[in-house]
Scaffold this motif. Structure first.
Motif, mmCIF file in Angstrom:
data_model
loop_
_atom_site.group_PDB
_atom_site.id
_atom_site.type_symbol
_atom_site.label_atom_id
_atom_site.label_comp_id
_atom_site.label_asym_id
_atom_site.label_seq_id
_atom_site.Cartn_x
_atom_site.Cartn_y
_atom_site.Cartn_z
ATOM 1 N N VAL A 133 0.835 -1.203 0.000
ATOM 2 C CA VAL A 133 0.000 0.000 0.000
ATOM 3 C C VAL A 133 0.872 1.256 0.000
ATOM 4 N N LEU A 134 1.890 1.278 0.869
ATOM 5 C CA LEU A 134 2.768 2.448 0.958
ATOM 6 C C LEU A 134 3.536 2.671 -0.346
ATOM 7 N N ALA A 135 3.918 1.575 -1.011
ATOM 8 C CA ALA A 135 4.722 1.715 -2.226
ATOM 9 C C ALA A 135 3.897 2.143 -3.430
ATOM 10 N N THR A 136 2.590 1.962 -3.382
ATOM 11 C CA THR A 136 1.767 2.235 -4.571
ATOM 12 C C THR A 136 0.721 3.328 -4.366
ATOM 13 N N ARG A 137 0.670 3.931 -3.182
ATOM 14 C CA ARG A 137 -0.424 4.892 -2.940
ATOM 15 C C ARG A 137 -0.205 6.221 -3.646
ATOM 16 N N ARG A 138 1.040 6.575 -3.933
ATOM 17 C CA ARG A 138 1.319 7.850 -4.621
ATOM 18 C C ARG A 138 2.215 7.581 -5.824
ATOM 19 N N LEU A 139 1.673 6.903 -6.787
ATOM 20 C CA LEU A 139 2.450 6.557 -7.976
ATOM 21 C C LEU A 139 2.741 7.808 -8.801
ATOM 22 N N SER A 140 3.962 7.907 -9.247
ATOM 23 C CA SER A 140 4.366 9.073 -10.036
ATOM 24 C C SER A 140 5.351 8.626 -11.119
ATOM 25 N N VAL A 141 5.158 9.145 -12.313
ATOM 26 C CA VAL A 141 6.078 8.845 -13.404
ATOM 27 C C VAL A 141 7.290 9.770 -13.354
ATOM 28 N N GLU A 142 7.061 11.036 -13.043
ATOM 29 C CA GLU A 142 8.143 12.034 -13.055
ATOM 30 C C GLU A 142 9.005 11.989 -11.795
ATOM 31 N N ASN A 143 8.356 11.765 -10.638
ATOM 32 C CA ASN A 143 9.118 11.818 -9.387
ATOM 33 C C ASN A 143 8.730 10.646 -8.467
ATOM 34 N N PRO A 144 9.102 9.431 -8.854
ATOM 35 C CA PRO A 144 8.733 8.269 -8.022
ATOM 36 C C PRO A 144 9.526 8.253 -6.716
#
Length: 272
Positions: free
Chosen positions: A34-45
């Motif tokens: 959950v923590l690894a995927t809750r704020r998915l970002s392409v530009e700033n992972p």
């Protein structure tokens, strides 16, 4: 050796430490996902997203080494969940132990039920020396994969998935496989199938259980006071480091074998 906290429930012996550790392992894997995927970002992972992406790519490469990814893409979630669960489970017994002690059979209870292993230990001690006042130590924290029932359960999942695919997606070819190259080979093929299930679960159990037994043995050195503790610290550090390597390898071996078994079922389907 510490005793496992086992109670009788519905006629079955239930190891509470295994149940506890399964819940902890599942919760840790779920929280991490959950923590690894809750704020998915392409530009700033974030760091966790980067690690999860690396893990997914690692699993994709693992699957592609056993089968075409057109078929293997359906098993990424299964393989990723399995490797993360087994790896986390393998690691849980390394950092510390949680042990409680009871000094009488009357106090060896949990949830109102007697802890049968402790009661049996007290009865055995009193049989040897009726005047003795022993205490029994119960281990509540360990790797869930150091228990044979857990590893065989995981192996059974892989077994059912692989054979279910063969049976339902390739019924004729799957059943014919047991009679090749000749019908007389049916008993041998059945033994081979059963042996895959047994070795799949026992390999993981044996490696993790042996590691935890050695850690417990090293910790016994601390009973020899200062000299024992001085000897135990470097031994424990070396063995725990090696156990991390073993735990990672065993998680990898378990999952790649699972994918090989699934691949064999799917390839049999295509061949026929």
């Amino acid at each position: 050796m510490h005793e496992a906290p086992i109670i009788m429930l519905g006629g079955f012996r239930l190891d509470l430490s295994v149940l506890l550790m399964l819940v902890v392992t599942g919760a840790l894997v779920f929280i991490f996902a959950v923590l690894a995927t809750r704020r998915l970002s392409v530009e700033n992972p974030g760091k966790l997203q980067n690690f999860m992406e690396w893990a997914v790519e690692f699993v994709r490469n693992l699957i592609s080494s056993t089968m075409d990814m057109k078929k293997g893409k359906h098993f990424i979630s299964l393989a990723l969940s399995m490797i993360m669960f087994i790896f986390v489970g393998n690691m849980l017994g390394l950092p510390f132990q949680a042990v409680t002690a009871v000094d009488s059979a009357e106090h060896a209870q949990v949830f109102g039920k007697p802890i049968v292993t402790a009661v049996e230990a007290f009865e055995k001690a009193h049989a040897k020396d009726p005047e003795a006042h022993p205490h029994v130590e119960l281990a509540w924290w360990k790797s869930p994969t150091a228990d044979l029932s857990v590893t065989m359960g995981l192996a059974l999942v892989a077994f059912l998935v692989s054979h279910g695919l063969g049976l339902f997606r390739n019924t004729k070819g799957y059943l014919q496989h047991y009679f090749k190259p000749f019908a007389l080979f049916l008993p041998i093929n059945l033994i081979e199938t059963a042996s895959k299930l047994l070795t799949h679960g026992m390999r993981l159990f044996a490696n993790i259980f042996a590691g935890e037994v050695l850690i417990a043995t090293i910790l016994k050195l601390t009973t020899f006071k200062v000299f024992g503790a001085i000897a135990a610290i470097p031994l424990l550090m070396v063995w725990q480091g090696f156990s991390i390597f073993i735990g990672a390898i065993q998680a990898f071996v378990f999952v790649i074998l699972m994918m090989v078994y699934i691949s064999q079922s799917i390839e049999t389907h295509d061949e026929h």
